[in-house]
Design a protein around this motif. Structure first.
Motif, PDB file in Angstrom:
ATOM      1  N   GLY A  69      67.473  51.525  53.932  1.00  9.13           N
ATOM      2  CA  GLY A  69      67.900  50.846  55.378  1.00  9.13           C
ATOM      3  C   GLY A  69      67.767  49.399  54.843  1.00  9.13           C
ATOM      4  N   ARG A  70      67.734  48.978  53.623  1.00 12.26           N
ATOM      5  CA  ARG A  70      67.679  47.378  52.960  1.00 12.26           C
ATOM      6  C   ARG A  70      69.310  47.569  52.248  1.00 12.26           C
ATOM      7  N   SER A  71      69.024  45.914  52.240  1.00 11.93           N
ATOM      8  CA  SER A  71      71.309  46.241  51.371  1.00 11.93           C
ATOM      9  C   SER A  71      70.924  45.877  49.829  1.00 11.93           C
ATOM     10  N   GLN A  72      69.932  46.089  49.477  1.00 20.62           N
ATOM     11  CA  GLN A  72      69.442  46.181  47.808  1.00 20.62           C
ATOM     12  C   GLN A  72      69.075  47.192  47.137  1.00 20.62           C
ATOM     13  N   LEU A  73      68.747  47.502  46.560  1.00 23.40           N
ATOM     14  CA  LEU A  73      67.834  48.846  45.500  1.00 23.40           C
ATOM     15  C   LEU A  73      68.487  48.839  44.211  1.00 23.40           C
ATOM     16  N   ILE A  74      66.938  48.877  43.810  1.00 21.27           N
ATOM     17  CA  ILE A  74      66.791  49.066  41.898  1.00 21.27           C
ATOM     18  C   ILE A  74      66.297  49.769  41.645  1.00 21.27           C
ATOM     19  N   ALA A  75      66.578  50.539  40.758  1.00 15.00           N
ATOM     20  CA  ALA A  75      66.545  52.529  40.535  1.00 15.00           C
ATOM     21  C   ALA A  75      65.507  52.535  39.102  1.00 15.00           C
ATOM     22  N   TYR A  76      64.949  52.765  38.387  1.00 12.76           N
ATOM     23  CA  TYR A  76      65.127  53.632  36.709  1.00 12.76           C
ATOM     24  C   TYR A  76      64.907  55.148  37.119  1.00 12.76           C
ATOM     25  N   PHE A  77      66.003  55.129  36.120  1.00 13.00           N
ATOM     26  CA  PHE A  77      66.225  56.593  35.732  1.00 13.00           C
ATOM     27  C   PHE A  77      65.192  56.975  35.199  1.00 13.00           C
ATOM     28  N   GLN A  78      64.513  57.932  35.076  1.00 13.83           N
ATOM     29  CA  GLN A  78      63.034  58.315  34.672  1.00 13.83           C
ATOM     30  C   GLN A  78      63.587  59.703  33.398  1.00 13.83           C
ATOM     31  N   MET A  79      63.224  59.713  32.165  1.00 15.50           N
ATOM     32  CA  MET A  79      63.589  61.182  31.508  1.00 15.50           C
ATOM     33  C   MET A  79      62.747  61.964  31.520  1.00 15.50           C
ATOM     34  N   TRP A  80      63.514  62.818  31.540  1.00 14.42           N
ATOM     35  CA  TRP A  80      62.374  64.776  31.746  1.00 14.42           C
ATOM     36  C   TRP A  80      63.241  65.240  31.095  1.00 14.42           C
ATOM     37  N   HIS A  81      62.005  65.568  29.872  1.00 14.47           N
ATOM     38  CA  HIS A  81      61.963  67.117  29.202  1.00 14.47           C
ATOM     39  C   HIS A  81      61.866  68.235  29.666  1.00 14.47           C
ATOM     40  N   GLY A 122      61.389  71.936  31.439  1.00 11.60           N
ATOM     41  CA  GLY A 122      59.386  72.522  31.337  1.00 11.60           C
ATOM     42  C   GLY A 122      58.587  72.967  30.106  1.00 11.60           C
ATOM     43  N   ARG A 123      58.061  71.044  30.092  1.00 10.73           N
ATOM     44  CA  ARG A 123      57.388  70.410  29.190  1.00 10.73           C
ATOM     45  C   ARG A 123      55.751  70.252  29.994  1.00 10.73           C
ATOM     46  N   PRO A 124      54.862  70.666  29.474  1.00 10.86           N
ATOM     47  CA  PRO A 124      53.762  69.938  30.313  1.00 10.86           C
ATOM     48  C   PRO A 124      53.655  68.617  30.711  1.00 10.86           C
ATOM     49  N   ALA A 125      52.708  68.054  31.043  1.00 13.93           N
ATOM     50  CA  ALA A 125      52.736  66.117  31.053  1.00 13.93           C
ATOM     51  C   ALA A 125      52.788  65.543  29.730  1.00 13.93           C
ATOM     52  N   ALA A 126      51.588  66.149  28.976  1.00  7.67           N
ATOM     53  CA  ALA A 126      50.993  65.647  27.792  1.00  7.67           C
ATOM     54  C   ALA A 126      52.833  65.344  26.563  1.00  7.67           C
ATOM     55  N   ASP A 127      54.193  65.721  27.373  1.00  6.90           N
ATOM     56  CA  ASP A 127      55.142  66.115  26.329  1.00  6.90           C
ATOM     57  C   ASP A 127      56.137  64.843  27.006  1.00  6.90           C
ATOM     58  N   GLN A 128      56.281  64.407  27.868  1.00  2.00           N
ATOM     59  CA  GLN A 128      57.103  63.569  29.047  1.00  2.00           C
ATOM     60  C   GLN A 128      56.908  62.024  27.965  1.00  2.00           C
ATOM     61  N   CYS A 129      58.323  61.541  28.600  1.00  4.53           N
ATOM     62  CA  CYS A 129      58.808  60.353  27.951  1.00  4.53           C
ATOM     63  C   CYS A 129      57.511  59.263  28.021  1.00  4.53           C
ATOM     64  N   GLU A 130      56.846  58.793  26.477  1.00  3.29           N
ATOM     65  CA  GLU A 130      55.984  58.275  26.993  1.00  3.29           C
ATOM     66  C   GLU A 130      56.797  56.761  27.801  1.00  3.29           C
ATOM     67  N   GLY A 131      57.882  56.225  26.970  1.00  2.00           N
ATOM     68  CA  GLY A 131      58.090  54.895  27.397  1.00  2.00           C
ATOM     69  C   GLY A 131      58.632  55.062  28.805  1.00  2.00           C
ATOM     70  N   CYS A 132      58.493  55.658  29.146  1.00  2.00           N
ATOM     71  CA  CYS A 132      59.138  55.355  30.911  1.00  2.00           C
ATOM     72  C   CYS A 132      57.924  55.987  32.031  1.00  2.00           C
ATOM     73  N   THR A 133      57.096  56.557  31.539  1.00  2.00           N
ATOM     74  CA  THR A 133      55.864  56.831  31.809  1.00  2.00           C
ATOM     75  C   THR A 133      54.693  54.778  31.855  1.00  2.00           C
ATOM     76  N   PHE A 134      55.064  54.777  30.679  1.00  2.00           N
ATOM     77  CA  PHE A 134      54.781  52.813  30.468  1.00  2.00           C
ATOM     78  C   PHE A 134      55.341  52.212  32.015  1.00  2.00           C
ATOM     79  N   SER A 135      56.646  52.195  31.945  1.00  2.00           N
ATOM     80  CA  SER A 135      57.583  51.643  32.787  1.00  2.00           C
ATOM     81  C   SER A 135      57.075  51.574  33.687  1.00  2.00           C
ATOM     82  N   THR A 136      56.449  53.282  34.462  1.00  2.00           N
ATOM     83  CA  THR A 136      57.045  53.750  35.526  1.00  2.00           C
ATOM     84  C   THR A 136      55.722  53.509  36.397  1.00  2.00           C
TER      85      THR A 136
END
Length: 250
Positions: free
Chosen positions: A73-85, A87-101
């Motif tokens: 309902g707001r007039s603007q949106l900021i979206a971050y596009f998180q990379m994904w691997h 079938g992999r466990p949490a340990a193998d997910q993108c470290e840079g995206c995790t840092f940012s998010t």
């Protein structure tokens, strides 16, 4: 030589007046840097924009949604596009995206300016939702189904930060960035830049002997084999598997 300087190099010690004079000299350049940033922001506000189909499908935690729904309902949106691997466990997910998010925890100030924030995640929805739960994140989270990737990413790649504007039921992309442009999400880096040893990364211009243990290929965001922010989550007993074998604890 003091005990601390025996362990690692430190700056020379001086009297307060000399120290303050050096900071005052630096402050001139800091203010110029701030004004240069203000000028760049002014140019961003004057960029043209490109329309993106507002009906582009997304999948939210409550089911089917659209890009327009992500505005909440707001007039603007900021979206971050998180990379994904997938079938992999949490340990193998993108470290840079995790840092940012991981830094995006308080959205009230954005909301007060009529701006929404959301994470758009590549990969199977159920895995992304489980990762959000594993990390304890509360920001709006949407999976991007395959048929929507080309509309939203448009030849780029996940790991981008995108700004949108809504005009009624039409939606427009106004700006995007990636790489070091994403650092605006992570005040940890800005704070480290204010410390004497900085980010401790190999590319930095630091005095000889300064600690520089981190490269720029992901290791700077990992500790002992996984994204650094995950260790506190594991300590609470949350499951590491994201495919359904072991449910994370709330």
């Amino acid at each position: 030589m003091t005990e601390i300087s025996a362990r690692r190099p430190v700056p020379p010690v001086t009297d307060r007046a000399t120290w303050q004079a050096a900071i005052d000299e630096l402050r001139v350049d800091e203010k110029a840097h701030t004004r240069a940033g203000d000028a760049l922001a002014a140019r961003r506000r004057r960029l043209p924009m490109v329309e993106v189909d507002a009906s582009t499908p997304l999948i939210g935690v409550d089911g089917r949604a659209t890009l327009l729904d992500a505005f909440a309902g707001r007039s603007q949106l900021i979206a971050y596009f998180q990379m994904w691997h997938a079938g992999r466990p949490a340990a193998d997910q993108c470290e840079g995206c995790t840092f940012s998010t991981s830094h995006m925890s308080e959205l009230s100030y954005l909301h007060s300016r009529d701006v929404s924030y959301a994470t758009f995640c590549d990969g199977p929805p159920e895995e992304g939702f489980r990762y959000r739960e594993f990390m304890g994140w509360t920001m709006p989270w949407f999976a991007v189904p395959p048929e929507s990737v080309d509309r939203l990413v448009a030849g780029r790649h996940f790991g981008i930060l995108v700004s949108y504007l809504r005009d009624g039921d039409r939606t427009f992309e106004t700006y995007w960035t990636t790489g070091r442009g994403n650092e605006v999400m992570a005040p940890s880096y800005g704070l480290l830049d204010r410390t004497v040893h900085g980010r401790q990364e190999l590319w930095e211009d630091s005095p000889p002997g300064w600690p520089q243990a981190y490269g720029t290929r992901g290791g700077q965001f990992r500790r002992d084999g996984r994204p650094a922010a995950q260790w506190s989550r594991l300590a609470t007993g949350r499951g590491d598997d994201l495919t359904g074998a072991a449910a994370p604890r709330p």
